[in-house]
Design a protein around this motif. Structure first.
Motif, PDB file in Angstrom:
ATOM      1  N   LEU A   1       0.816  -1.216   0.000  1.00 57.99           N
ATOM      2  CA  LEU A   1       0.000   0.000   0.000  1.00 57.99           C
ATOM      3  C   LEU A   1       0.849   1.265   0.000  1.00 57.99           C
ATOM      4  CD1 LEU A   1      -2.864  -1.093   2.409  1.00 57.99           C
ATOM      5  CD2 LEU A   1      -3.107  -0.440  -0.001  1.00 57.99           C
TER       6      LEU A   1
ATOM      7  N   ALA B   1      -4.844   1.732  -3.876  1.00 57.85           N
ATOM      8  CA  ALA B   1      -5.370   0.377  -4.075  1.00 57.85           C
ATOM      9  C   ALA B   1      -6.679   0.147  -3.338  1.00 57.85           C
ATOM     10  CB  ALA B   1      -4.334  -0.647  -3.638  1.00 57.85           C
ATOM     11  N   LYS B   2      -7.589  -0.542  -4.018  1.00 61.74           N
ATOM     12  CA  LYS B   2      -8.880  -0.919  -3.441  1.00 61.74           C
ATOM     13  C   LYS B   2      -9.032  -2.427  -3.326  1.00 61.74           C
ATOM     14  CE  LYS B   2     -10.178   3.401  -3.430  1.00 61.74           C
ATOM     15  NZ  LYS B   2     -10.247   4.152  -2.124  1.00 61.74           N
ATOM     16  N   ASP B   3      -8.299  -3.180  -4.160  1.00 65.66           N
ATOM     17  CA  ASP B   3      -8.482  -4.634  -4.148  1.00 65.66           C
ATOM     18  C   ASP B   3      -7.151  -5.345  -4.339  1.00 65.66           C
ATOM     19  OD1 ASP B   3      -8.116  -4.114  -6.881  1.00 65.66           O
ATOM     20  OD2 ASP B   3     -10.273  -4.110  -7.234  1.00 65.66           O
ATOM     21  N   LEU B   4      -7.157  -6.618  -3.978  1.00 66.76           N
ATOM     22  CA  LEU B   4      -5.932  -7.426  -3.997  1.00 66.76           C
ATOM     23  C   LEU B   4      -6.255  -8.829  -4.471  1.00 66.76           C
ATOM     24  CD1 LEU B   4      -3.191  -7.732  -1.289  1.00 66.76           C
ATOM     25  CD2 LEU B   4      -4.496  -9.773  -1.912  1.00 66.76           C
TER      26      LEU B   4
ATOM     27  N   ALA C   1      -5.434  -8.845   3.914  1.00 63.19           N
ATOM     28  CA  ALA C   1      -5.920  -7.797   3.010  1.00 63.19           C
ATOM     29  C   ALA C   1      -7.240  -7.224   3.498  1.00 63.19           C
ATOM     30  CB  ALA C   1      -6.071  -8.363   1.596  1.00 63.19           C
TER      31      ALA C   1
ATOM     32  N   LEU D   1      -8.979  -3.861   2.175  1.00 64.65           N
ATOM     33  CA  LEU D   1      -9.010  -4.170   0.751  1.00 64.65           C
ATOM     34  C   LEU D   1     -10.019  -5.273   0.454  1.00 64.65           C
ATOM     35  CD1 LEU D   1      -5.151  -4.286   0.107  1.00 64.65           C
ATOM     36  CD2 LEU D   1      -6.700  -2.424  -0.493  1.00 64.65           C
TER      37      LEU D   1
END
Length: 299
Positions: A86, A92-95, A109, A114
């Motif tokens: 991060l 970032a919003k998703d992983l 996460a 996330l």
């Protein structure tokens, strides 16, 4: 003494730089490894067909790595790694975690805020993650079931060395990453002291241990080079990538002491070839976002 009749070719050339020349590293009756004369990658040259038990329930329940134990410790470690990602992709919003195993990264996460998705080639692993309430899909690194530019962060922890075509896997990561997103790749270190001084006795090459599972061994420089060849820009590499932003306030003294200890430990590991893994953070160039849709699809 290796019996050639029992073995089949595995890689006829280096899977990263395509150099055909190699020097012997170690040979067993069931398999052999060589070192690329071009980039230095250690790769499997031959292997007995059908070697190994696969990656289903037996692998996870009886492996020496104890994948189904030490949950809290593994999640805390994964959370630190997600927080490092991060720092390089604060938007970032998703992983996506490729090789999601028992779901440690997915839990970490979610704790970091996330949206987490797992991917694994093991149906046992996928089912286990779903039973624990996580989103997980069945599939391989080299053919991921996701559209282009689907994720901001992709983690790949001790997965790349298991893949027959590691460069295809890295290109898939580049495809699925959004511009400006980062990939966090962890693999075994080819400079680990047991690989250097005791290749036959250590677990790295032995056919009854990691030999049937691990097809390649990277050094820090050629892992970064492989990411660059796949279209990503390496931004950080090392034995352990530490956070740059430490806590403030009452927790600050603990954070600084801990950082100093870990930094010193990393330097010791680099000098003595202790610690079995290396890490790279690579970013997909943001310039890709400015390409016309047609050109991006063609790429």
């Amino acid at each position: 003494m290796v019996r050639p009749a029992m073995l089949a070719p595995f890689y006829s050339a280096c899977p990263v730089c395509k150099e055909t020349g190699s020097r012997p590293v170690v040979a067993f009756r069931e398999l052999s490894y060589g070192r690329c004369t071009g980039c230095g990658l250690i790769y499997k040259r031959e292997q007995q067909p059908g070697l190994g038990d696969g990656y289903e329930e037996k692998y996870f329940k009886h492996n020496r790595a104890k994948y189904l134990s030490r949950w809290d410790h593994r999640v805390r470690k994964c959370l630190r790694q997600v927080l490092v990602c991060l720092e390089y992709a604060p938007h970032a919003k998703d992983l996506l975690d490729v090789g999601c195993s028992a779901g440690y990264v997915l839990e970490a996460a979610q704790r970091a805020g996330l949206k987490a998705t797992g991917l694994d080639y093991s149906q046992f692993s996928v089912n286990l993650c779903r039973e624990r309430g996580y989103t997980a899909e069945y599939g391989s690194l080299t053919q991921m079931p996701f559209p282009d530019a689907s994720f901001d962060i992709i983690t790949l922890k001790h997965t790349l060395e298991h893949v027959d075509q590691p460069m295809d896997g890295l290109r898939e990561i580049q495809r699925v990453l959004r511009p400006g997103g980062v990939a966090f790749v962890i693999v075994p270190d080819a400079a680990y002291y047991k690989i250097i001084v005791m290749p036959r006795k250590g677990r790295s090459f032995r056919p009854d241990r990691r030999g049937w599972q691990h097809h390649v061994y990277f050094y820090e420089h050629n892992l970064a080079d492989a990411c660059a060849r796949a279209g990503m820009q390496p931004v950080k590499a090392g034995k352990d990538i530490l956070r740059r932003r430490l806590a403030k306030g009452a927790r600050a003294p603990y954070e600084y002491v801990r950082f100093a200890f870990l930094w010193a430990w990393v330097q010791v590991c680099r000098l003595t070839h202790l610690r079995r893994e290396i890490q790279v953070i690579a970013q997909k160039p943001k310039a890709d976002a400015q390409l016309p849709a047609q050109k991006a699809e063609a790429a």
